[in-house]
Design a protein around this motif. Structure first.
Motif, PDB file in Angstrom:
ATOM      1  N   ARG A  58     -11.256   1.029   7.213  1.00 21.58           N
ATOM      2  CA  ARG A  58      -9.878   1.352   7.613  1.00 21.58           C
ATOM      3  C   ARG A  58      -9.782   2.563   8.537  1.00 21.58           C
TER       4      ARG A  58
ATOM      5  N   ARG B 143      -6.819   2.561  11.281  1.00 22.92           N
ATOM      6  CA  ARG B 143      -5.469   2.430  10.729  1.00 22.92           C
ATOM      7  C   ARG B 143      -4.921   3.766  10.242  1.00 22.92           C
TER       8      ARG B 143
ATOM      9  N   ILE C  61       6.640   4.613  -0.709  1.00 23.49           N
ATOM     10  CA  ILE C  61       6.323   3.227  -0.309  1.00 23.49           C
ATOM     11  C   ILE C  61       5.163   3.204   0.678  1.00 23.49           C
TER      12      ILE C  61
ATOM     13  N   ARG D 249       2.058   3.701  -1.142  1.00 21.69           N
ATOM     14  CA  ARG D 249       1.647   2.485  -1.877  1.00 21.69           C
ATOM     15  C   ARG D 249       1.007   1.484  -0.923  1.00 21.69           C
ATOM     16  N   ARG D 250       1.589   1.393   0.275  1.00 19.47           N
ATOM     17  CA  ARG D 250       1.041   0.450   1.241  1.00 19.47           C
ATOM     18  C   ARG D 250      -0.372   0.872   1.647  1.00 19.47           C
TER      19      ARG D 250
ATOM     20  N   GLN E 160      -2.776   0.051  -1.055  1.00 17.69           N
ATOM     21  CA  GLN E 160      -3.144  -1.373  -1.081  1.00 17.69           C
ATOM     22  C   GLN E 160      -4.046  -1.737   0.085  1.00 17.69           C
ATOM     23  N   MET E 161      -3.795  -1.103   1.216  1.00 16.57           N
ATOM     24  CA  MET E 161      -4.655  -1.360   2.376  1.00 16.57           C
ATOM     25  C   MET E 161      -6.088  -0.922   2.075  1.00 16.57           C
TER      26      MET E 161
ATOM     27  N   ASP F  77     -22.494  -9.394   0.922  1.00 21.84           N
ATOM     28  CA  ASP F  77     -22.665  -8.976   2.319  1.00 21.84           C
ATOM     29  C   ASP F  77     -21.452  -8.202   2.844  1.00 21.84           C
TER      30      ASP F  77
ATOM     31  N   ARG G 161     -13.141  -9.775  -5.905  1.00 21.09           N
ATOM     32  CA  ARG G 161     -13.067 -10.984  -5.082  1.00 21.09           C
ATOM     33  C   ARG G 161     -11.877 -11.794  -5.543  1.00 21.09           C
ATOM     34  N   LYS G 162     -11.301 -12.533  -4.626  1.00 18.64           N
ATOM     35  CA  LYS G 162     -10.140 -13.338  -4.989  1.00 18.64           C
ATOM     36  C   LYS G 162     -10.493 -14.363  -6.079  1.00 18.64           C
TER      37      LYS G 162
END
Lengths: 722, 314
Positions: free
Chosen positions: A500, A506, A523, A526-527, A530-531, A542, A612-613
């Motif tokens: 990031r 960013r 806010i 928080r963003r 999360q980023m 990997d 991981r999702k």
């Protein structure tokens, strides 16, 4: 009553006692030990203390331990094959005891180390005890009488004052234990006279006979051997909480085979005696594994031990040592126990990687094979090696924070960058390791004047013969463990910065620092949190997180291994946080992986929850296998198995495949929890509803209801994010 | 090599065939089963999925959306006008909370294979492999065939979850590279099948019989949805049909679960989020008994049912 009924009675009694402990002592975030509460009117005070009520040194420990043993209430359950329960920990009876910080004689000052210990949140291990393994074979061969004779024989040959004091204390310890056993044997006999049930009466008579013999003589039968081990365990727990067991199948095999061949017992008898031993105390035992020539040592007894645990259905700390030649049936039976009972046993250790690591540390393969799993995360050579396993830790999340803050503070002189941060981290890690190593020297030079290992010394090679405590050169090997904690927190923090800040631009370092200092408030905070939290994490495969986890592992392992302590003691790196993730987290502010201030750091060598999702356990399996420090200490995989995965057609193939692959890929130890997420959530809300729910918190198992709310939350967080 | 539209790839998949598997979920399905538990795989294009409970109201999506499809109400409620959405998915790149996600990505065979091969060792240690699922993977038969062929050449065991409501010529494309077919018979009655899914079951049944003459293994499943598919007659007829098959590994009844509901809402398909239920456990036991009369063995939700657990319906 048949054996099943007696086991049922014993289990219910244990549950009742556990609830009593909970009511009287409150929640406790550690093992479910086998201790019970003393009678309400029991009162004892150590006879030898200083003015402040504390006591140090062999003389005081010997006298106090003997007195405690001589006054220890006797406990007999007519359904049990074995006599006794333990009720106290002498090591916790000294004023000022804390689990994370043991008392130490005030005349030995280590305030010169305290600044850096605090700075890096080091759990220094100074004054800590046990955490190495006895060789029960010594005790089973000699018995208490033989041990006493050995101590007296060695004492007669010595002129050294410290040695004399130690051996006198050893003598006192044995005499105290013999007194306890004698009274217990008498009590069993007295109970027999009043017992109306013929089977239980005979049991009590046998118990009387077994214990009357064991006061002096070494065990001859399988039941006697189980009882002898139980006495040692109970005495050792009473002394200083020692919970290391041994290679149980091999220790008991000669007695089992002899009794079976003589027709004295059958497998039902043996299983019952084993169940009573496992109920008596949840010591850590290994089964399976290899003998000195690399041959598989699995025997009928290995299966019976698992069978006993399966029937008992209480927390057991059994580990199957998996190797290429392991009897597949034992592995499968272990899986069956795990999947059917859902109580977190057995665990599985990987002999190949452990042996390879220990050899890499400079030892022979033959010796490495003798090193067995007898603790939460640790291995030890029974009777030959002093390690202080699992009690020395560096919070690397704190080390990271120190490095980050220094970089931000020095930005006028040197611009902030990822390279600068990595360099500062390495530098501070080196300082943290050196400070830890100095603490180890401090401990080893003085611990015998604080708290000698009176019980473990007896079952080791050297301390009695040399009249030197195990902590003081009595043993052959000193491999001092240092565990790092917070791997995923730091790996993901480095990865988030690389992705990031450096790659995507960013936010810059100053904005990052500002958000960390404000704990991601508002806010936008928080963003940003999360980023950062959505960056490439350790465990994804990997990923940047994986890259940094590898870098951290190499860095940590090499820093620890690059030099001995200033006093010349060998160090051994591992990744393990025990259940200290909460405590460690409290000392660390918000971190760049999106972790909020003062919340728990990551667990052991595991990726962060939500890594991981798909939360694939195969990905986690590979990730943990890839961060093994590789010198003989473990970096255990804490595996939370959803109950749904255990109730499908080929669950054994699937979970077995997962376990074997982890160990093939270099994994060293798998601590497994089978969890029903819904039930855990309900139990977290209302623990009283599930008094018998058992979870494996880290290496150890505990009744969920006995954990504090904070620790229950820890278990919940690990599971529910999945 | 071509590319396929993939909804997701699930490693350590335990319910899509034997052993540890990686399941590749294809996007696009020609059936319209109202109880579908993977509604995000039905449309044959990438879609925006929105989980409002994850939204923190940061407004980053508003700034990047060229079509003005996102709105934040004064009370912080995030609303999407899907009619305005052009499918650029720029909002997803800026949404770190996970509230806005894209479902469906074009991926090459090599790209998918790279992820599948991450778990190669697990397959061999657990008798597992790779499963193509969806959606209906055979709507992208060329891509599926290429992927399966590559998997096979790397020594992996392969499986397909399909509704088989396709011409045999399509199935033939993947047949040489597939070890196991997991097939749904949604309903045995042709009319009811059409009413429920929008498609006739004639091809399904014919293709099952043709597969039975092919060197593959076969698992047949029926999802039990109360009032729709759980009539004893349906299960009996299906089981009778399966009785004659040589390559049937087992007949599996799957209890309906409502996992698809939240996803329907997140896809903005409120009308599709109709509520269904599973039959009660007593009824399920009865249906297992009926199924076992003809087809053996019988499974329920991934687990084999022992003889003594089956209720006799004689």
């Amino acid at each position: 009553m048949n054996y099943d009924q007696r086991i049922e009675h014993l289990r219910e009694e244990k549950l009742r006692q556990t609830n009593e402990k909970l009511k009287k002592l409150g929640t406790r975030d550690e093992d479910d030990y086998g201790c019970v509460l003393p009678p309400d009117d029991f009162h004892w005070e150590p006879p030898v203390t200083r003015d402040d009520g504390s006591f140090f040194g062999a003389y005081a420990w010997g006298k106090n331990f003997r007195s405690l043993m001589e006054n220890h209430p006797v406990y007999i359950d007519s359904c049990d094959a074995l006599a006794g329960r333990w009720m106290f920990m002498l090591s916790r009876m000294r004023p000022g005891y804390r689990l994370e910080l043991a008392p130490f004689p005030p005349e030995f000052d280590y305030s010169h180390l305290r600044n850096e210990q605090g700075k890096y949140d080091i759990t220094c291990g100074i004054g800590k005890d046990a955490h190495f393994a006895p060789d029960y074979e010594i005790g089973l061969r000699l018995g208490w009488g033989g041990l006493l004779e050995k101590v007296r024989d060695c004492k007669s040959k010595l002129g050294d004052q410290d040695g004399l004091e130690l051996l006198t204390a050893e003598e006192d310890a044995i005499l105290g234990i013999q007194n306890w056993i004698t009274r217990s044997a008498e009590h069993a006999g007295n109970m027999a006279a009043r017992e109306p049930d013929p089977i239980l009466r005979q049991n009590l008579l046998d118990m009387h006979e077994v214990n009357a013999r064991l006061v002096e003589y070494p065990p001859q039968t399988f039941r006697e051997a189980c009882q002898w081990i139980a006495w040692f365990n109970m005495a050792s727990r009473t002394h200083n909480r020692d919970g290391a067991g041994g290679q149980l199948d091999e220790l008991l095999r000669p007695y089992y085979e002899k009794d079976i061949n003589r027709g004295l017992i059958d497998d039902e008898d043996a299983t019952f005696y084993l169940a009573c031993l496992l109920l008596n105390d949840p010591h850590y035992y290994q089964i399976g594994g290899t003998g000195s020539n690399g041959e598989d040592v699995t025997s009928k007894l290995s299966f019976l031990i698992l069978e006993a645990a399966k029937r008992l259905k209480v927390s057991c700390n059994l580990t199957i040592s998996v190797h290429d030649g392991l009897d597949e049936n034992l592995f499968r039976f272990g899986l069956q126990c795990l999947l059917e009972e859902k109580m977190g046993f057995p665990r599985f250790s990987g002999e190949k990687s452990l042996v390879k690591g220990f050899v890499r540390s400079g030892f022979s393969r033959d010796l490495a094979r003798k090193r067995i799993a007898v603790g939460c995360n640790w291995m030890s050579l029974p009777g030959r090696e002093y390690t202080l396993n699992d009690v020395i830790k560096i919070n690397i999340a704190k080390v990271f924070e120190v490095a980050f803050e220094e970089m931000i503070g020095d930005v006028e002189d040197e611009p902030a960058s990822l390279e600068r941060l990595a360099e500062l981290f390495s530098s501070h890690l080196g300082k943290a390791v050196l400070c830890t190593a100095k603490g180890i020297d401090f401990h080893l030079d003085r611990q015998f004047r604080n708290e000698p290992e009176l019980l473990l010394n007896l079952l080791c090679y050297g301390p009695i013969e040399k009249a030197r405590d195990a902590s003081n050169g009595g043993l052959e090997y000193y491999n001092m463990c240092i565990d790092g904690a917070g791997l995923a927190t730091v790996a993901d923090s480095f990865a988030a910065i690389e992705q990031r800040v450096v790659r995507e631009g960013r936010l810059d370092f100053s904005e990052l620092a500002d958000n960390l200092h404000k704990d991601f408030e508002g806010i936008e905070g928080r963003r940003i949190r999360q980023m950062l939290g959505g960056s490439e994490k350790f465990g994804q495969g990997d990923s940047l997180g994986d890259k940094w986890a590898g870098w951290l592992t190499d860095n940590f392992a090499e820093t620890v291994k690059s030099a001995n302590t200033p006093g010349g003691r060998r160090l051994m790196p591992g990744w393990f946080s025990w259940a200290d993730t909460v405590r460690f987290g409290k000392s660390v502010g918000a971190t760049p992986d999106g972790r909020e201030a003062n919340t728990p750091i990551s667990h052991g060598a595991n990726p962060n929850p939500g890594f991981r999702k798909d939360q694939a356990l195969t990905a986690m399996c590979k990730a943990v296998a890839a961060v093994q420090p590789g010198y003989g200490s473990t970096a255990p995989w804490q595996l939370e198995l959803d109950i749904g995965a255990c109730d499908i057609a080929d669950a054994a193939d699937k979970i077995g495949g997962l376990i074997k692959t982890h160990l093939e890929l270099g994994g060293t130890l798998i601590n497994i929890n089978v969890v029903n997420a819904e039930q855990i959530l309900q139990a977290h809300e209302n623990p009283d509803l599930y008094p018998d729910l058992i979870v494996r918190v880290t290496g150890f198992t505990a009744y969920f209801s006995n954990l504090s709310k904070e620790f229950r939350q820890l278990v919940v967080d690990r599971i529910i994010t999945r | 090599m071509g590319s396929g539209l993939i909804a997701s790839i699930q490693r350590f998949s335990l319910h899509d065939g034997p052993g540890i598997r990686t399941t590749v979920f294809f996007k696009g399905c020609q059936l319209k089963c109202p109880w579908c538990h993977n509604p995000e795989t039905i449309a044959r294009k990438a879609e925006l999925i929105f989980y409002p409970q994850k939204c923190i109201g940061c407004g980053a999506c508003l700034e990047v959306c060229p079509a003005g499809a996102h709105k934040l109400s004064p009370d912080g409620q995030h609303e999407i006008d899907r009619d305005l959405c052009t499918g650029c998915f720029k909002c997803c790149d800026e949404c770190f909370s996970g509230a806005l996600q894209i479902v469906g990505q074009s991926r090459s065979v090599q790209d998918v294979l790279r992820e599948v091969m991450q778990d190669e060792l697990f397959y061999s240690n657990s008798h597992g492999g790779v499963t193509l699922s969806g959606g209906e993977p055979l709507l992208q038969a060329e891509f599926a065939a290429e992927l399966l062929k590559e998997c096979r050449s790397l020594g992996l065991r392969t499986a397909i979850e399909s509704n088989l409501a396709l011409p045999w010529s399509v199935i033939e494309k993947v047949l040489p590279f597939t070890d196991l077919f997991m097939v749904d018979i949604k309903h045995f009655d042709a009319k009811k099948h059409r009413d429920l899914t929008g498609v006739d079951n004639r091809l399904v049944l014919e293709n099952i019989q043709k597969l039975d003459d092919s060197p593959v293994e076969l698992i047949v499943r029926t999802t039990l949805v109360a009032g729709l598919t759980d009539s004893p007659g349906n299960i009996r007829q299906t089981a009778e049909f399966l009785k004659e098959l040589k390559s049937l590994k087992y007949y599996e009844l799957l209890t309906y679960h409502p996992l698809g509901l939240d996803k329907c809402i997140a896809l903005g398909k409120i009308e599709a989020s109709e509520k269904f239920s599973a039959p009660d456990s007593q009824e399920i036991q009865r249906l297992l008994g009926i199924a076992s009369l003809a087809a053996r063995p019988v499974f329920l939700d991934g687990k084999g049912i022992a003889e003594n657990e089956l209720r006799s319906e004689n």
